[in-house]
Design a protein around this motif. Sequence first.
Motif, PDB file in Angstrom:
ATOM      1  N   GLU A 433       0.801  -1.225   0.000  1.00  6.03           N
ATOM      2  CA  GLU A 433       0.000   0.000   0.000  1.00  6.03           C
ATOM      3  C   GLU A 433       0.832   1.272   0.000  1.00  6.03           C
ATOM      4  OE1 GLU A 433      -2.580  -0.264   3.338  1.00  6.03           O
ATOM      5  OE2 GLU A 433      -3.695  -1.999   2.567  1.00  6.03           O
ATOM      6  N   ASN A 434       1.947   1.271   0.704  1.00 11.92           N
ATOM      7  CA  ASN A 434       2.694   2.510   0.919  1.00 11.92           C
ATOM      8  C   ASN A 434       3.855   2.664  -0.061  1.00 11.92           C
ATOM      9  OD1 ASN A 434       1.122   3.178   3.205  1.00 11.92           O
ATOM     10  ND2 ASN A 434       2.359   1.813   4.467  1.00 11.92           N
ATOM     11  N   THR A 435       4.069   3.875  -0.495  1.00 11.37           N
ATOM     12  CA  THR A 435       5.275   4.150  -1.284  1.00 11.37           C
ATOM     13  C   THR A 435       6.469   4.207  -0.343  1.00 11.37           C
ATOM     14  OG1 THR A 435       4.927   6.535  -1.061  1.00 11.37           O
ATOM     15  CG2 THR A 435       4.025   5.473  -3.018  1.00 11.37           C
ATOM     16  N   PRO A 436       7.658   3.886  -0.824  1.00  9.82           N
ATOM     17  CA  PRO A 436       8.843   3.940   0.041  1.00  9.82           C
ATOM     18  C   PRO A 436       9.082   5.357   0.556  1.00  9.82           C
ATOM     19  CG  PRO A 436       9.304   2.730  -1.987  1.00  9.82           C
ATOM     20  CD  PRO A 436       7.967   3.380  -2.165  1.00  9.82           C
ATOM     21  N   PRO A 464      10.403  -1.265   1.374  1.00 11.89           N
ATOM     22  CA  PRO A 464       9.481  -2.287   0.852  1.00 11.89           C
ATOM     23  C   PRO A 464      10.161  -3.410   0.085  1.00 11.89           C
ATOM     24  CG  PRO A 464       8.526  -0.122   0.566  1.00 11.89           C
ATOM     25  CD  PRO A 464       9.914   0.101   1.088  1.00 11.89           C
ATOM     26  N   ALA A 465      11.264  -3.109  -0.593  1.00  8.33           N
ATOM     27  CA  ALA A 465      11.950  -4.158  -1.350  1.00  8.33           C
ATOM     28  C   ALA A 465      12.655  -5.166  -0.448  1.00  8.33           C
ATOM     29  CB  ALA A 465      12.965  -3.533  -2.314  1.00  8.33           C
ATOM     30  N   ASP A 466      12.685  -4.905   0.868  1.00  9.21           N
ATOM     31  CA  ASP A 466      13.325  -5.832   1.811  1.00  9.21           C
ATOM     32  C   ASP A 466      12.398  -6.952   2.258  1.00  9.21           C
ATOM     33  OD1 ASP A 466      15.852  -4.530   1.976  1.00  9.21           O
ATOM     34  OD2 ASP A 466      14.985  -3.017   3.310  1.00  9.21           O
ATOM     35  N   ASN A 500       4.082  -5.846   5.227  1.00  9.01           N
ATOM     36  CA  ASN A 500       3.562  -4.859   6.176  1.00  9.01           C
ATOM     37  C   ASN A 500       4.670  -4.323   7.079  1.00  9.01           C
ATOM     38  OD1 ASN A 500       2.246  -4.565   9.213  1.00  9.01           O
ATOM     39  ND2 ASN A 500       0.983  -3.641   7.600  1.00  9.01           N
ATOM     40  N   LEU A 501       5.590  -5.205   7.484  1.00 12.41           N
ATOM     41  CA  LEU A 501       6.666  -4.805   8.399  1.00 12.41           C
ATOM     42  C   LEU A 501       7.734  -3.945   7.741  1.00 12.41           C
ATOM     43  CD1 LEU A 501       7.104  -8.118  10.434  1.00 12.41           C
ATOM     44  CD2 LEU A 501       6.198  -5.941  11.276  1.00 12.41           C
ATOM     45  N   VAL A 502       7.908  -4.104   6.431  1.00 10.50           N
ATOM     46  CA  VAL A 502       8.936  -3.299   5.750  1.00 10.50           C
ATOM     47  C   VAL A 502       8.351  -2.071   5.062  1.00 10.50           C
ATOM     48  CG1 VAL A 502      10.493  -5.236   5.407  1.00 10.50           C
ATOM     49  CG2 VAL A 502       8.832  -4.687   3.626  1.00 10.50           C
ATOM     50  N   SER A 503       7.020  -2.031   4.887  1.00  9.67           N
ATOM     51  CA  SER A 503       6.387  -0.868   4.248  1.00  9.67           C
ATOM     52  C   SER A 503       6.028   0.149   5.321  1.00  9.67           C
ATOM     53  CB  SER A 503       5.150  -1.307   3.465  1.00  9.67           C
ATOM     54  OG  SER A 503       5.517  -2.204   2.442  1.00  9.67           O
ATOM     55  N   VAL A 504       7.047   0.776   5.849  1.00  7.18           N
ATOM     56  CA  VAL A 504       6.909   1.673   6.995  1.00  7.18           C
ATOM     57  C   VAL A 504       6.845   3.117   6.509  1.00  7.18           C
ATOM     58  CG1 VAL A 504       7.992   2.433   9.149  1.00  7.18           C
ATOM     59  CG2 VAL A 504       8.236   0.057   8.379  1.00  7.18           C
ATOM     60  N   ASN A 505       5.925   3.876   7.081  1.00  6.84           N
ATOM     61  CA  ASN A 505       5.977   5.323   6.862  1.00  6.84           C
ATOM     62  C   ASN A 505       7.053   5.868   7.794  1.00  6.84           C
ATOM     63  OD1 ASN A 505       5.676   8.087   6.685  1.00  6.84           O
ATOM     64  ND2 ASN A 505       3.435   8.034   6.689  1.00  6.84           N
ATOM     65  N   GLN A 506       8.253   5.999   7.256  1.00  3.85           N
ATOM     66  CA  GLN A 506       9.406   6.353   8.082  1.00  3.85           C
ATOM     67  C   GLN A 506       9.324   7.776   8.634  1.00  3.85           C
ATOM     68  OE1 GLN A 506      11.718   4.185   8.948  1.00  3.85           O
ATOM     69  NE2 GLN A 506      12.192   2.779   7.285  1.00  3.85           N
ATOM     70  N   HIS A 507       8.388   8.573   8.151  1.00  2.00           N
ATOM     71  CA  HIS A 507       8.238   9.920   8.690  1.00  2.00           C
ATOM     72  C   HIS A 507       7.471   9.907  10.007  1.00  2.00           C
ATOM     73  CE1 HIS A 507       8.550  11.344   4.247  1.00  2.00           C
ATOM     74  NE2 HIS A 507       9.731  11.057   4.772  1.00  2.00           N
ATOM     75  N   ILE A 508       6.755   8.797  10.286  1.00  4.93           N
ATOM     76  CA  ILE A 508       5.995   8.672  11.543  1.00  4.93           C
ATOM     77  C   ILE A 508       6.646   7.610  12.426  1.00  4.93           C
ATOM     78  CG2 ILE A 508       3.756   8.077  12.558  1.00  4.93           C
ATOM     79  CD1 ILE A 508       2.459   9.091   9.956  1.00  4.93           C
ATOM     80  N   ASP A 509       6.659   6.386  11.952  1.00  4.84           N
ATOM     81  CA  ASP A 509       7.352   5.316  12.664  1.00  4.84           C
ATOM     82  C   ASP A 509       8.807   5.272  12.182  1.00  4.84           C
ATOM     83  OD1 ASP A 509       4.981   4.531  13.990  1.00  4.84           O
ATOM     84  OD2 ASP A 509       4.358   3.419  12.204  1.00  4.84           O
ATOM     85  N   LEU A 510       9.557   4.296  12.670  1.00  2.00           N
ATOM     86  CA  LEU A 510      10.967   4.198  12.290  1.00  2.00           C
ATOM     87  C   LEU A 510      11.367   2.734  12.241  1.00  2.00           C
ATOM     88  CD1 LEU A 510      13.674   5.767  11.766  1.00  2.00           C
ATOM     89  CD2 LEU A 510      14.125   5.506  14.213  1.00  2.00           C
ATOM     90  N   ALA A 511      12.066   2.343  11.183  1.00  2.00           N
ATOM     91  CA  ALA A 511      12.558   0.963  11.074  1.00  2.00           C
ATOM     92  C   ALA A 511      13.923   0.994  10.397  1.00  2.00           C
ATOM     93  CB  ALA A 511      11.583   0.104  10.265  1.00  2.00           C
TER      94      ALA A 511
END
Length: 611
Positions: A433-436, A464-466, A500-511
């Motif tokens: 669902e999410n763009t990188p 996401p590619a991970d 789901n675990l790699v498609s993170v909105n890195q601006h809110i959460d962090l991975a």
Amino acid sequence: MPLKQKGEPVIDWTQYLKSGDRIFIGSNAAVPNALIDNLIANSAGLHDIEAVHILTLSDNVWAEPQHQDLFKINAFFIGGTNVRQAINEGRADYTPTFLSEIPKLFNKNILPLDVALIMVSPPDEYGYCSLGVSVDIVSAAIKKARFVIAQINPKMPRTNGHSFVHLNQIHAHITVKQYLPELPEPEVDQVTEQIGQYVAMLVENGATIQIGMGNIPSAVLRYLANHKDLGVHSEMLSEGIIDLMLKGVINNRRKTFHRGKTVASFCVGTRRLYKFVDGNPHVEFYPSEHVNSPVNIARNEKMVSINSAIEVDLTGQVVADSIGYHFYSGIGGQVDFIRGASLSKGGKPIIALPSTTKDGKISRIVAHLTEGGGVVTSRGHVSYVVTEYGIASLQGKSVRERALELIRIAHPKFRAQLLSDVRKHYWVPEYQENTPTSVPELGKIAIKRFTFADSEYFLRPLAPADERKLQEFFYSHNKETLMMRYNHHATQMSREKSCNLVSVNQHIDLALCLTEHDDLGESIQAVGRYYYLKASNSAEVAFVIKESKRGKGMAKALLSEIIKIAKIRGLSQLVACVRRDNAPMLKVFENAGFIRKPSEDYDEVSLAYTL
């Protein structure tokens, strides 16, 4: 341009040339302009002479419309506005050919040469002239042309290697001084600088590099100053190699082919470069069929090829010689070196380009190629694509994974549209669902090197590619690790769950993850993340470290980065829940300054860090 000489001889061209013949014009910075002027001035009765050449740094007077009755141009590589204009107006031809194979066109008489017009240095005491700054395909032209006519230029450096031609191979000559054309080092803007930093991260100590002309190669060379024992095997040399050689960064000691020598087929730069290669025993020039041979390139271990592109599509196809239907440059040596680096032990073929056009209006990472654009390097040849937004690793990746990797390094304003476009072709599943997104708090270069127990690792955001890498990471864990991390015996990491675990909105959460690179590719060794809790402006932190990598400091490094980012983002607190029997992880948190808090669950310890 040639400096006019008193009493300059006039060549009797009728002895060597007739209408309809094919001539070769010297390459790059060694265009014999005085010979061209002489031929034009004495061309009465001559027509339809086919002129073949590669890049020519000259005013290219033979391409002007007023000479179209005399010359018919056939370029193997397009350079210069008037040559490009002649081709796109239909007054000239472009023949796409690998640089390594152009000599074959001469040798097999596919394009037989009648006359080769070349520039050389004055002869030495033994009668040998040097081809100087341009050996490339000039060497093959000399061997196969029926007649060789030379401009002897006292300004031409004498270079070493297979760069010599004896006077008895030359049928006619004139001596005319001509300053070599100069290309100063280009200015490097912020975008190019970031690309250079990312590319430099892919270059290991002891690697052999191929570098081209332009601002990206210049930026890469700037960021190699702290490397050790680099070698050079490149079709071209530019100004940037000088200081690296003088500092001993480039010393060619660990090369496995032409050890101890910087090897090229031509050079282009300023007088400083031309003076540097003049008589330099540490720099050798060889013909293109030798330097650009993929087999020879592959004889260098850790061979890194660095080339650019006009656009790259989401499957990895590279357009490098045309903008739509308009031919712009040529195939050149890109495929030769991409293929050679691919075959090299530990080699890395790299395509580097800005994410957008100069005005920022058009993405150069595209869902589909521009109509008329020609693929120079196939999707099967590319291993790495680099923009100012990072490094996309494509080797061994599926079309889905490639698309996500390339969207990640596209300009952020185009990512959503690129993802939408590839969905139309089912390249990316609906649950993606999410763009990188990126982690700007890591800095302009969102990759950091770490050394743990004498091995090198890279810290970067999960992307996401991970998806498959995270699956592999999950299935590498033993039951104890799974219990410590998930608090139950997790037995499956589905494709959808991993996505789901790699498609993170890195601006809110962090991975974040720590990865290791080896001959098998890149693998995840540790993951650290936090989940943002909006109600309290805090975040919950969690880690997983591969069993074989524990005790090396990975969790400490990840936690340190997480704390830095949380402070920059203005979070008030970080919290963590750790099983009471997970003593090593409790120690990591407490050493970082986390304080134990009361917990409702006896089996867990709650910890908090006030920012």
